[in-house]
Design a protein around this motif. Sequence first.
Motif: not given
Length: 120
Positions: A91-110
């Motif tokens: 398969a194609v394997y993807y990582c992701n991360a639940d990140v809080s940025t310095y502007s305090r925005i939470n987002y899941v990146y891939w």
Amino acid sequence: QVQLVESGGGLVQAGGSLRLSCAASGSIFSVHAMGWYRQAPGKQRELVAVISSGSNTNYADSVKGRFTISRGNAKNTVYLQMNSLKPEDTAVYYCNADVSTYSRINYVYWGQGTQVTVSS
């Protein structure tokens, strides 16, 4: 902006091993859970393994006992050690991360994905 870069994919024979790495960089205040997903041709993306910021782990039943997820000391890196690989792990394997940025925005990146091919 946050970037996730994966490495470590490739071609391996059944029964072999591979180690995937994923590093998060950019405007990161903190990284919470990180995970690995995979998508085989014609199939939906599925969870492989996830690890919390406290190193609690969860695995798909299909990989339990064969794959191990871990995080680096800096907590911005996640690894997937894959042993006893089977052709159905291709398969194609993807990582992701639940990140809080310095502007305090939470987002899941891939990440962009890395190909893992297991030959029989």
